[in-house]
Design an enzyme around this catalytic site. Sequence first.
Site, PDB file in Angstrom:
ATOM      1  N   GLU A  67       0.810  -1.213   0.000  1.00 41.67           N
ATOM      2  CA  GLU A  67       0.000   0.000   0.000  1.00 41.67           C
ATOM      3  C   GLU A  67       0.847   1.269   0.000  1.00 41.67           C
ATOM      4  O   GLU A  67       0.649   2.165  -0.813  1.00 41.67           O
ATOM      5  CB  GLU A  67      -0.937   0.020   1.219  1.00 41.67           C
ATOM      6  CG  GLU A  67      -1.734   1.306   1.271  1.00 41.67           C
ATOM      7  CD  GLU A  67      -2.832   1.325   2.323  1.00 41.67           C
ATOM      8  OE1 GLU A  67      -2.836   0.476   3.217  1.00 41.67           O
ATOM      9  OE2 GLU A  67      -3.696   2.217   2.212  1.00 41.67           O
ATOM     10  N   ASP A 123      -0.760  -4.968   3.169  1.00 39.94           N
ATOM     11  CA  ASP A 123      -1.345  -3.760   3.773  1.00 39.94           C
ATOM     12  C   ASP A 123      -0.788  -3.702   5.193  1.00 39.94           C
ATOM     13  O   ASP A 123      -1.168  -4.490   6.064  1.00 39.94           O
ATOM     14  CB  ASP A 123      -2.875  -3.826   3.789  1.00 39.94           C
ATOM     15  CG  ASP A 123      -3.463  -2.457   4.132  1.00 39.94           C
ATOM     16  OD1 ASP A 123      -2.734  -1.657   4.756  1.00 39.94           O
ATOM     17  OD2 ASP A 123      -4.622  -2.202   3.782  1.00 39.94           O
ATOM     18  N   ILE A 143      -0.977  -1.515   7.694  1.00 40.12           N
ATOM     19  CA  ILE A 143      -1.998  -1.225   8.715  1.00 40.12           C
ATOM     20  C   ILE A 143      -3.302  -1.012   7.962  1.00 40.12           C
ATOM     21  O   ILE A 143      -3.486   0.024   7.311  1.00 40.12           O
ATOM     22  CB  ILE A 143      -1.665   0.015   9.574  1.00 40.12           C
ATOM     23  CG1 ILE A 143      -0.320  -0.160  10.283  1.00 40.12           C
ATOM     24  CG2 ILE A 143      -2.785   0.265  10.597  1.00 40.12           C
ATOM     25  CD1 ILE A 143       0.038   0.967  11.267  1.00 40.12           C
ATOM     26  N   ASP A 144      -4.180  -1.983   8.004  1.00 37.85           N
ATOM     27  CA  ASP A 144      -5.490  -1.790   7.384  1.00 37.85           C
ATOM     28  C   ASP A 144      -6.421  -1.304   8.486  1.00 37.85           C
ATOM     29  O   ASP A 144      -6.573  -1.960   9.520  1.00 37.85           O
ATOM     30  CB  ASP A 144      -6.009  -3.083   6.760  1.00 37.85           C
ATOM     31  CG  ASP A 144      -7.294  -2.797   6.004  1.00 37.85           C
ATOM     32  OD1 ASP A 144      -7.291  -1.898   5.162  1.00 37.85           O
ATOM     33  OD2 ASP A 144      -8.310  -3.447   6.298  1.00 37.85           O
ATOM     34  N   THR A 156      -6.158   2.314   9.104  1.00 36.01           N
ATOM     35  CA  THR A 156      -5.251   3.346   9.653  1.00 36.01           C
ATOM     36  C   THR A 156      -6.037   4.400  10.435  1.00 36.01           C
ATOM     37  O   THR A 156      -5.585   4.871  11.481  1.00 36.01           O
ATOM     38  CB  THR A 156      -4.436   4.005   8.516  1.00 36.01           C
ATOM     39  OG1 THR A 156      -3.706   2.978   7.843  1.00 36.01           O
ATOM     40  CG2 THR A 156      -3.451   5.033   9.050  1.00 36.01           C
ATOM     41  N   ASP A 161      -6.253  -4.473   0.392  1.00 36.22           N
ATOM     42  CA  ASP A 161      -7.339  -4.535   1.379  1.00 36.22           C
ATOM     43  C   ASP A 161      -8.050  -5.898   1.326  1.00 36.22           C
ATOM     44  O   ASP A 161      -8.720  -6.283   2.280  1.00 36.22           O
ATOM     45  CB  ASP A 161      -8.401  -3.456   1.080  1.00 36.22           C
ATOM     46  CG  ASP A 161      -7.855  -2.042   1.200  1.00 36.22           C
ATOM     47  OD1 ASP A 161      -7.272  -1.732   2.238  1.00 36.22           O
ATOM     48  OD2 ASP A 161      -8.013  -1.256   0.244  1.00 36.22           O
TER      49      ASP A 161
HETATM   50  C1  IPD Z   1      -8.878   1.311   4.482  1.00 37.31           C
HETATM   51  C2  IPD Z   1      -9.785   0.364   5.200  1.00 37.31           C
HETATM   52  C3  IPD Z   1     -11.226   0.721   4.992  1.00 37.31           C
HETATM   53  C4  IPD Z   1     -11.564   0.703   3.545  1.00 37.31           C
HETATM   54  C5  IPD Z   1     -10.655   1.718   2.873  1.00 37.31           C
HETATM   55  C6  IPD Z   1      -9.223   1.343   3.055  1.00 37.31           C
HETATM   56  P1  IPD Z   1      -6.323   1.696   5.137  1.00 37.31           P
HETATM   57  O1  IPD Z   1      -7.555   0.853   4.556  1.00 37.31           O
HETATM   58  O2  IPD Z   1      -9.603  -0.949   4.748  1.00 37.31           O
HETATM   59  O3  IPD Z   1     -12.036  -0.221   5.601  1.00 37.31           O
HETATM   60  O4  IPD Z   1     -12.897   0.985   3.372  1.00 37.31           O
HETATM   61  O5  IPD Z   1     -10.907   1.752   1.517  1.00 37.31           O
HETATM   62  O6  IPD Z   1      -8.407   2.273   2.396  1.00 37.31           O
HETATM   63  O7  IPD Z   1      -6.175   2.868   4.221  1.00 37.31           O
HETATM   64  O8  IPD Z   1      -6.716   2.078   6.503  1.00 37.31           O
HETATM   65  O9  IPD Z   1      -5.199   0.740   5.053  1.00 37.31           O
END
Ligand code: IPD
Length: 277
Positions: A70, A91, A93-94, A96, A220
């Site tokens: 990411e 990813d 930190i999913d 964030t 994701d």
């Molecule tokens: C996000 C989360 C969120 C999703 C966003 C992502 P991130 O990831 O997974 O649930 O709806 O599209 O971008 O940016 O926190 O790694």
Amino acid sequence: VTDDIEEYYKAAEGLVLTAGKIIEGAINLNKNIKIKGIEWDLVTEYDRRIEDDLKRQLSNMYPQHKFIGEETTAEGNCLPKLTDEPTWIIDPIDGTTNFVHQFPHTCISLALVINKRIEIGIVYNPLMKQFFSAKRQKGAFLNGHPIKTSKVTDLSQSLIAMEPWIAKDSDYLVPIYTRMHALIQGTHGIRSLGTAALTLCYVAMGAIEAYHVEGIEAWDVAAGKLIIEEAGGTVIDTSGGELDLIVPRVIAACNHQIADQLVDLFKSADLETVNKN
Ligand code: IPD
């Protein structure tokens, strides 16, 4: 090949558990928060650190392997092409935004794709001590215990997750609210966790029947998709066709019946949107 997958899995498991300590140690600290392109897409120094650590250690072990991460992608501004080579999709930190707010639903998501097929999926929330894992055709697990998706086949008896944040994009505003309205009418309710990877695992463990999200990325979805499929569920495109891992428009469901009912529900909701405009 099976021996290789076992070795890759063991390596990945150890690295993700270690990386989880970074999230645990940082959750209550002040973070250096930056915005990535669009104003609601946050990143912290910890996202970068975890991705760099995983990448460095995996490429020391497997110099031929490729990476789609990411944060590396965000900096390069262009998504690397998915080839047939072994590719780790990271990813760091999913969730964030959850991490920034100390909302304890945040995770590391790591998948290994070979010949464009997902072979390994790991999603780890170190704050809730939830380690989800799957190897292709070997089942799905939570902390080493097998997990299965819900047996519910009637959408009206289902709990569904969706993410309203995407309505910040004006193109999505009406369609997303129309779909949410249809879900409120036609199910037991909607939940929103703020982390796609972990929400997919909640489908896998039977805590919710389905999850719908668009506007997300391969990192994701990759690990969670395998975990759901190995737990007996399915992950398809919103249109009902096969999911495009690179441009994921996700309906993830505990079984085909629920997935098909969601495709039909969203088709009618989208039609309503078109007729209103
Ligand atoms: C996000 C989360 C969120 C999703 C966003 C992502 P991130 O990831 O997974 O649930 O709806 O599209 O971008 O940016 O926190 O790694």
